[in-house]
Write a protein that holds these residues in place. Structure first.
Motif, PDB file in Angstrom:
ATOM      1  N   LEU A   1      30.067   9.871 -23.543  1.00  0.00           N
ATOM      2  CA  LEU A   1      30.813  10.552 -22.567  1.00  0.00           C
ATOM      3  C   LEU A   1      32.047   9.898 -22.324  1.00  0.00           C
ATOM      4  CD1 LEU A   1      28.236  11.879 -19.938  1.00  0.00           C
ATOM      5  CD2 LEU A   1      29.471  13.368 -21.553  1.00  0.00           C
ATOM      6  N   LYS A   2      32.121   8.579 -22.186  1.00  0.00           N
ATOM      7  CA  LYS A   2      33.394   7.743 -22.003  1.00  0.00           C
ATOM      8  C   LYS A   2      34.396   7.924 -23.230  1.00  0.00           C
ATOM      9  CE  LYS A   2      33.516   3.718 -23.511  1.00  0.00           C
ATOM     10  NZ  LYS A   2      33.228   2.523 -23.706  1.00  0.00           N
ATOM     11  N   ASP A   3      33.739   7.706 -24.580  1.00  0.00           N
ATOM     12  CA  ASP A   3      34.580   7.907 -25.677  1.00  0.00           C
ATOM     13  C   ASP A   3      35.175   9.222 -25.919  1.00  0.00           C
ATOM     14  OD1 ASP A   3      33.742   4.972 -25.983  1.00  0.00           O
ATOM     15  OD2 ASP A   3      32.460   5.399 -27.488  1.00  0.00           O
ATOM     16  N   HIS A   4      34.305  10.190 -25.548  1.00  0.00           N
ATOM     17  CA  HIS A   4      34.805  11.437 -25.686  1.00  0.00           C
ATOM     18  C   HIS A   4      36.079  11.915 -24.846  1.00  0.00           C
ATOM     19  CE1 HIS A   4      35.079  16.125 -25.799  1.00  0.00           C
ATOM     20  NE2 HIS A   4      34.311  15.912 -26.932  1.00  0.00           N
ATOM     21  N   LEU A   5      36.136  11.369 -23.492  1.00  0.00           N
ATOM     22  CA  LEU A   5      37.108  11.444 -22.770  1.00  0.00           C
ATOM     23  C   LEU A   5      38.459  10.732 -23.448  1.00  0.00           C
ATOM     24  CD1 LEU A   5      36.980  11.163 -18.836  1.00  0.00           C
ATOM     25  CD2 LEU A   5      39.008  10.169 -20.119  1.00  0.00           C
ATOM     26  N   ILE A   6      38.070   9.463 -23.665  1.00  0.00           N
ATOM     27  CA  ILE A   6      39.339   8.780 -24.134  1.00  0.00           C
ATOM     28  C   ILE A   6      39.876   9.386 -25.503  1.00  0.00           C
ATOM     29  CG2 ILE A   6      39.930   6.532 -25.304  1.00  0.00           C
ATOM     30  CD1 ILE A   6      39.347   6.235 -22.431  1.00  0.00           C
ATOM     31  N   GLU A   7      39.013  10.132 -26.280  1.00  0.00           N
ATOM     32  CA  GLU A   7      39.599  10.806 -27.310  1.00  0.00           C
ATOM     33  C   GLU A   7      40.242  12.053 -27.100  1.00  0.00           C
ATOM     34  OE1 GLU A   7      36.383  11.724 -30.071  1.00  0.00           O
ATOM     35  OE2 GLU A   7      35.735   9.774 -30.345  1.00  0.00           O
ATOM     36  N   GLU A   8      39.838  12.656 -25.866  1.00  0.00           N
ATOM     37  CA  GLU A   8      40.719  13.713 -25.333  1.00  0.00           C
ATOM     38  C   GLU A   8      41.963  13.441 -24.655  1.00  0.00           C
ATOM     39  OE1 GLU A   8      39.645  17.154 -25.586  1.00  0.00           O
ATOM     40  OE2 GLU A   8      38.436  16.278 -27.302  1.00  0.00           O
ATOM     41  N   LEU A   9      41.855  12.184 -24.136  1.00  0.00           N
ATOM     42  CA  LEU A   9      43.370  11.806 -23.581  1.00  0.00           C
ATOM     43  C   LEU A   9      44.397  11.435 -24.873  1.00  0.00           C
ATOM     44  CD1 LEU A   9      41.883   9.419 -20.670  1.00  0.00           C
ATOM     45  CD2 LEU A   9      43.135  11.851 -20.490  1.00  0.00           C
ATOM     46  N   ASP A  10      43.863  11.084 -25.876  1.00  0.00           N
ATOM     47  CA  ASP A  10      44.589  10.641 -26.903  1.00  0.00           C
ATOM     48  C   ASP A  10      45.088  11.783 -27.671  1.00  0.00           C
ATOM     49  OD1 ASP A  10      44.283   7.892 -26.693  1.00  0.00           O
ATOM     50  OD2 ASP A  10      42.608   7.787 -28.171  1.00  0.00           O
ATOM     51  N   LYS A  11      44.245  12.955 -27.544  1.00  0.00           N
ATOM     52  CA  LYS A  11      44.918  14.093 -28.095  1.00  0.00           C
ATOM     53  C   LYS A  11      45.832  14.811 -27.333  1.00  0.00           C
ATOM     54  CE  LYS A  11      40.311  15.546 -30.344  1.00  0.00           C
ATOM     55  NZ  LYS A  11      39.294  16.490 -30.274  1.00  0.00           N
ATOM     56  N   LYS A  12      45.898  14.559 -26.059  1.00  0.00           N
ATOM     57  CA  LYS A  12      46.792  15.076 -25.244  1.00  0.00           C
ATOM     58  C   LYS A  12      48.084  14.256 -24.968  1.00  0.00           C
ATOM     59  CE  LYS A  12      43.371  17.396 -22.273  1.00  0.00           C
ATOM     60  NZ  LYS A  12      43.681  18.530 -22.528  1.00  0.00           N
ATOM     61  N   GLY A  13      48.015  13.288 -25.767  1.00  0.00           N
ATOM     62  CA  GLY A  13      49.320  12.059 -25.702  1.00  0.00           C
ATOM     63  C   GLY A  13      49.026  11.438 -24.694  1.00  0.00           C
ATOM     64  N   THR A  14      48.070  11.334 -24.004  1.00  0.00           N
ATOM     65  CA  THR A  14      47.884  10.305 -22.722  1.00  0.00           C
ATOM     66  C   THR A  14      47.078   9.104 -23.155  1.00  0.00           C
ATOM     67  OG1 THR A  14      48.056  12.224 -21.367  1.00  0.00           O
ATOM     68  CG2 THR A  14      47.176  10.174 -20.303  1.00  0.00           C
ATOM     69  N   THR A  15      47.550   8.186 -24.113  1.00  0.00           N
ATOM     70  CA  THR A  15      46.817   7.308 -24.473  1.00  0.00           C
ATOM     71  C   THR A  15      46.508   6.096 -23.236  1.00  0.00           C
ATOM     72  OG1 THR A  15      48.081   7.449 -26.579  1.00  0.00           O
ATOM     73  CG2 THR A  15      46.945   5.247 -26.180  1.00  0.00           C
ATOM     74  N   MET A  16      45.486   5.901 -23.239  1.00  0.00           N
ATOM     75  CA  MET A  16      45.009   4.959 -22.161  1.00  0.00           C
ATOM     76  C   MET A  16      43.903   4.100 -22.560  1.00  0.00           C
ATOM     77  SD  MET A  16      45.233   6.542 -18.497  1.00  0.00           S
ATOM     78  CE  MET A  16      46.691   7.280 -17.738  1.00  0.00           C
ATOM     79  N   THR A  17      43.770   2.756 -21.945  1.00  0.00           N
ATOM     80  CA  THR A  17      42.494   2.153 -22.330  1.00  0.00           C
ATOM     81  C   THR A  17      41.651   2.215 -21.596  1.00  0.00           C
ATOM     82  OG1 THR A  17      43.462  -0.173 -21.319  1.00  0.00           O
ATOM     83  CG2 THR A  17      43.990   0.323 -23.641  1.00  0.00           C
ATOM     84  N   VAL A  18      40.242   1.534 -21.636  1.00  0.00           N
ATOM     85  CA  VAL A  18      39.321   1.830 -20.627  1.00  0.00           C
ATOM     86  C   VAL A  18      39.771   0.932 -19.269  1.00  0.00           C
ATOM     87  CG1 VAL A  18      36.872   1.061 -20.099  1.00  0.00           C
ATOM     88  CG2 VAL A  18      37.543   1.963 -22.392  1.00  0.00           C
ATOM     89  N   LYS A  19      40.445  -0.045 -19.600  1.00  0.00           N
ATOM     90  CA  LYS A  19      40.686  -0.774 -18.380  1.00  0.00           C
ATOM     91  C   LYS A  19      41.878  -0.181 -17.524  1.00  0.00           C
ATOM     92  CE  LYS A  19      39.294  -5.295 -19.969  1.00  0.00           C
ATOM     93  NZ  LYS A  19      39.819  -6.767 -20.313  1.00  0.00           N
ATOM     94  N   ASP A  20      42.590   0.646 -18.099  1.00  0.00           N
ATOM     95  CA  ASP A  20      43.672   1.431 -17.259  1.00  0.00           C
ATOM     96  C   ASP A  20      43.368   2.580 -16.287  1.00  0.00           C
ATOM     97  OD1 ASP A  20      45.683   0.100 -18.811  1.00  0.00           O
ATOM     98  OD2 ASP A  20      45.461   1.615 -20.435  1.00  0.00           O
ATOM     99  N   ILE A  21      41.749   2.729 -16.372  1.00  0.00           N
ATOM    100  CA  ILE A  21      41.138   4.068 -15.755  1.00  0.00           C
ATOM    101  C   ILE A  21      40.279   3.326 -14.537  1.00  0.00           C
ATOM    102  CG2 ILE A  21      39.909   6.099 -16.063  1.00  0.00           C
ATOM    103  CD1 ILE A  21      40.707   5.929 -18.916  1.00  0.00           C
ATOM    104  N   ARG A  22      40.466   4.240 -13.610  1.00  0.00           N
ATOM    105  CA  ARG A  22      39.682   3.858 -12.482  1.00  0.00           C
ATOM    106  C   ARG A  22      38.165   4.857 -12.761  1.00  0.00           C
ATOM    107  NH1 ARG A  22      37.672   0.629  -9.235  1.00  0.00           N
ATOM    108  NH2 ARG A  22      39.397   0.312  -7.801  1.00  0.00           N
ATOM    109  N   TRP A  23      37.273   4.394 -12.905  1.00  0.00           N
ATOM    110  CA  TRP A  23      35.939   5.038 -13.513  1.00  0.00           C
ATOM    111  C   TRP A  23      35.168   5.394 -12.099  1.00  0.00           C
ATOM    112  CZ3 TRP A  23      35.734   7.191 -18.397  1.00  0.00           C
ATOM    113  CH2 TRP A  23      36.694   6.468 -19.288  1.00  0.00           C
ATOM    114  N   VAL A  24      34.556   6.501 -12.162  1.00  0.00           N
ATOM    115  CA  VAL A  24      33.526   6.866 -10.999  1.00  0.00           C
ATOM    116  C   VAL A  24      32.502   7.374 -11.646  1.00  0.00           C
ATOM    117  CG1 VAL A  24      32.964   8.218  -8.924  1.00  0.00           C
ATOM    118  CG2 VAL A  24      35.201   7.329  -9.515  1.00  0.00           C
TER     119      VAL A  24
END
Length: 332
Positions: free
Chosen positions: A131-154
């Motif tokens: 699920l985490k990797d899918h979310l990161i991939e979706e952010l990349d597709k939207k042009g919102t490139t972020m690393t795991v450490k850039d995100i507050r995870w809940v």
């Protein structure tokens, strides 16, 4: 908790379905209800109107990740048709293995649908990572490139979860690659309660005239009916937007899967236990339950009359599978 993260992502790890949502800091400041979620979970030919995907994990013979969600269901079904499934591990509806498990630890094992075992923490961690990797991939597709450490995870958990189960979920998330300092656990009904603070009163079904979530003093109950558990808790609005828990959350394992189990028993009465057990073992992708899930969502207190289910998909898939195997034997 204050943080400088520019994006908050929430993973909802459910008994039957799982998903994620996220919101940027800038969106939250202008519109707290502007929350993004993946709306493209693909069920193949049986598209469901859902923001989630089944909590189903497929591993290979080395217990390495193959697929998750609808893709795992469909892939395993294809493997079964080709009789290549025996070395694979197929886990579904495994979240409830944590409920009231007093011996929960990193050494706890769970069994897949065929009885093969694996470490529970590995199964949960790999699922969360998917699920985490899918979310990161979706952010990349939207042009919102972020690393795991850039995100507050809940990570959301049932309110009736024990401290051991909560700690188990935290350790699983860490093993999935989410840093501990970036991770928060949120009780599901409390998350729902906070969300309701921003909803207009006319959106709150059953609210009395004059009821306002914005004022200090209102008392209300949150009933969170999930796939595996039902959580019930009561809150009171305090000063500065804070919430007071009026009583400890209560609940039990009586969520939506209880209805599914009753439906299965009804099918047993109609078709017999041998056939239904065979379907469970030989068609775990649950095309029958996908159809039932679609129909189940149309039920409401005012509805009456008969409910129709299309079972031809099950029969057609099994027949086509046999034809495919027969043709394979004819090919030199």
């Amino acid at each position: 908790m204050a943080s400088d993260h520019s994006l908050v992502a929430v993973i909802d790890f459910g008994t039957t379905y799982s998903g994620y949502a996220f919101s940027t800091r800038s969106d939250y400041k202008t519109d707290p209800l502007k929350i993004h979620a993946n709306q493209a979970w693909n069920a193949g030919g049986r598209q469901l109107l859902s923001l989630k995907t089944p909590t189903v994990l497929l591993l290979d013979k080395n217990k390495e990740f193959v697929s998750f969600g609808y893709e795992a269901e469909n892939q395993y079904s294809d493997l079964m048709i080709e009789q290549e499934h025996e070395e694979y591990y197929y886990f579904h509806r495994f979240k409830m293995k944590l409920h009231k498990n007093i011996h929960l630890s990193a050494a706890t094992v769970i069994e897949d649908i065929t009885g093969k075992s694996a470490l529970a923490m590995d199964v949960f961690a790999i699922s969360i990572q998917a699920l985490k990797d899918h979310l990161i991939e979706e952010l990349d597709k939207k042009g919102t490139t972020m690393t795991v450490k850039d995100i507050r995870w809940v990570l959301t958990v049932p309110a009736i979860w024990t401290d051991a189960a909560k700690q188990f979920m935290r350790k699983s998330a860490e093993k999935a690659g989410i840093p501990d300092e970036n991770l928060l656990l949120a009780l599901e009904p409390e998350a729902a309660s906070i969300y309701c603070q921003y909803l207009p009163t006319d959106k709150l079904n059953g609210a009395d005239e004059g009821f306002s979530m914005a004022e200090v003093g209102p008392q209300y109950m949150i009933i969170d009916v999930g796939g595996g558990t039902v959580d019930v808790t009561a809150h009171e609005k305090q000063q500065d937007g804070k919430l007071k828990e009026l009583c400890k959350a209560i609940g039990d394992a009586c969520g939506g899967t209880s209805i599914d189990n009753e439906f299965f028993q009804l099918m047993v009465k109609i078709f017999g236990a041998p056939l239904m057990n065979s379907l469970s073992e030989n068609d775990p992708s649950a095309y029958l339950f996908r159809e039932f899930e679609t129909v189940k969502r149309t039920i409401n207190p005012k509805k009456s009359g008969k409910i129709s289910l299309s079972l031809y998909i099950l029969c057609a898939r099994r027949i086509l599978g046999k034809i495919y195997l027969a043709l394979c034997r004819l090919v030199p």
